[in-house]
Write an enzyme that holds these catalytic residues in place. Structure first.
Site, mmCIF file in Angstrom:
data_model
loop_
_atom_site.group_PDB
_atom_site.id
_atom_site.type_symbol
_atom_site.label_atom_id
_atom_site.label_comp_id
_atom_site.label_asym_id
_atom_site.label_seq_id
_atom_site.Cartn_x
_atom_site.Cartn_y
_atom_site.Cartn_z
ATOM 1 N N TRP A 29 0.874 -1.183 0.000
ATOM 2 C CA TRP A 29 0.000 0.000 0.000
ATOM 3 C C TRP A 29 0.902 1.220 0.000
ATOM 4 C CZ3 TRP A 29 0.145 3.871 3.620
ATOM 5 C CH2 TRP A 29 -0.967 4.720 3.742
ATOM 6 N N SER A 95 5.116 -5.418 2.309
ATOM 7 C CA SER A 95 4.301 -4.592 3.187
ATOM 8 C C SER A 95 2.905 -5.170 3.383
ATOM 9 C CB SER A 95 4.247 -3.166 2.621
ATOM 10 O OG SER A 95 3.676 -2.275 3.540
ATOM 11 N N MET A 96 1.865 -4.416 3.018
ATOM 12 C CA MET A 96 0.501 -4.906 3.119
ATOM 13 C C MET A 96 0.302 -6.189 2.317
ATOM 14 S SD MET A 96 -2.922 -2.883 1.995
ATOM 15 C CE MET A 96 -4.454 -3.758 1.738
ATOM 16 N N ASP A 224 13.084 0.556 9.084
ATOM 17 C CA ASP A 224 11.750 0.649 8.490
ATOM 18 C C ASP A 224 10.897 1.566 9.347
ATOM 19 O OD1 ASP A 224 9.101 0.184 7.575
ATOM 20 O OD2 ASP A 224 9.679 -1.798 6.837
ATOM 21 N N HIS A 253 11.644 1.089 4.374
ATOM 22 C CA HIS A 253 10.467 0.297 4.016
ATOM 23 C C HIS A 253 10.463 -0.017 2.518
ATOM 24 C CE1 HIS A 253 6.574 -1.446 4.629
ATOM 25 N NE2 HIS A 253 5.993 -0.640 3.755
#
Length: 275
Positions: A29, A95-96, A224, A253
């Site tokens: 995301w 990530s997501m 991150d 990240h």
């Protein structure tokens, strides 16, 4: 355009490059499949088949109003994998997208899966709770949603800085990295942007991770600023059997996009695919 039509009629756009054993990339995301172009080329050049889709409400997929939950995302991924009849797949998620990967295995198992890669991923739980004190406070997620709803274009420009750790001395983040982030973020629906925050903040993936029975590589940066490693990557490595954790010192990240870390990750990914 290559399109997968889901069980509920949503059109999911995907890229499909190369030939060989399939590697499916699941974006984070607020990005889309374009975030994986460097990795798609790397795996295709190495003799694999790279596939990256745009999540519903992101990029070129149907800009739906609802359905932004991990059960739905996992079922969309299942539709893509089964319609393309992919087998012996390596799933790579950022990530997501790591939640999407985890929930896919939790709901659909690993019959078609050979291995998995979690990059800067949100499992097992992002939200700070009494049992997860290393997590992110709810107030942070509330501020993210407020930023999207107030002036999302400027919010995405501001967010790109922490996403790539561009606020650290000696960083190698380019203006192009930040521009690409903004461009992809603006292609996400505003409703999806807000709903996805609730989804990745509060969804608990502990039980999903316990169902992993394939080799898993976990890559996470220790700087991150979006998904803190102590609440996520380090804990996932303890829950998933056969997991290997690689920590990138100073890594942001956005590891897969930033010069230096990008090349390192590509090599780690190829080494894992060939192992």
């Amino acid at each position: 355009m290559p399109i997968c039509t889901t069980r509920d009629g949503i059109e999911i756009f995907y890229k499909d490059w190369g030939r060989g054993r399939p590697v499916v990339f699941i974006h984070g995301w607020p990005l889309n499949g374009d975030a994986w172009q460097d990795q798609l080329k790397a795996v295709a050049d190495a003799g694999f088949r790279g596939i990256a889709h745009d999540r519903r409400g992101h990029g070129r997929s149907t800009p739906v109003y609802d359905g932004y939950d991990f059960d739905t995302f996992a079922d969309d991924l299942h539709d893509l994998i089964t319609q393309l009849d992919l087998r012996d797949v390596t799933l790579v998620a950022h990530s997501m997208g790591g939640g999407e990967l985890a929930r896919y295995i939790g709901r659909h198992g690993t019959d078609r899966v050979k291995s998995a890669v979690l990059l800067s991923a949100v499992p097992p739980l992002m939200l700070q709770t009494p049992n997860n004190p290393e997590g992110v406070p709810q107030s942070v997620f509330d501020d993210i949603k407020k930023g999207i709803l107030t002036e999302r274009s400027q919010f995405w420009k501001d967010t790109a800085v922490g996403f790539f750790s561009a606020n650290r001395d000696g960083n190698k983040v380019t203006q192009g990295n930040k521009d690409a982030f903004w461009y992809m973020a603006m292609a996400q629906t505003i409703k999806g942007g807000v709903d996805c925050v609730d989804a990745f903040a509060s969804t608990d993936f502990h039980e999903d991770l316990k169902k992993f029975d394939v080799p898993t590589l976990i890559v996470h940066g220790d700087d991150d600023q979006v998904v803190p490693i102590d609440a996520t990557g380090r804990k996932s490595a303890k829950i998933i059997p056969n997991a290997t954790l690689k920590v990138y010192e100073g890594g942001s990240h956005g590891i897969a996009l930033v010069p230096g870390d990008k090349e390192k990750f590509n090599q780690d990914l190829l080494d894992f695919l060939k192992s």
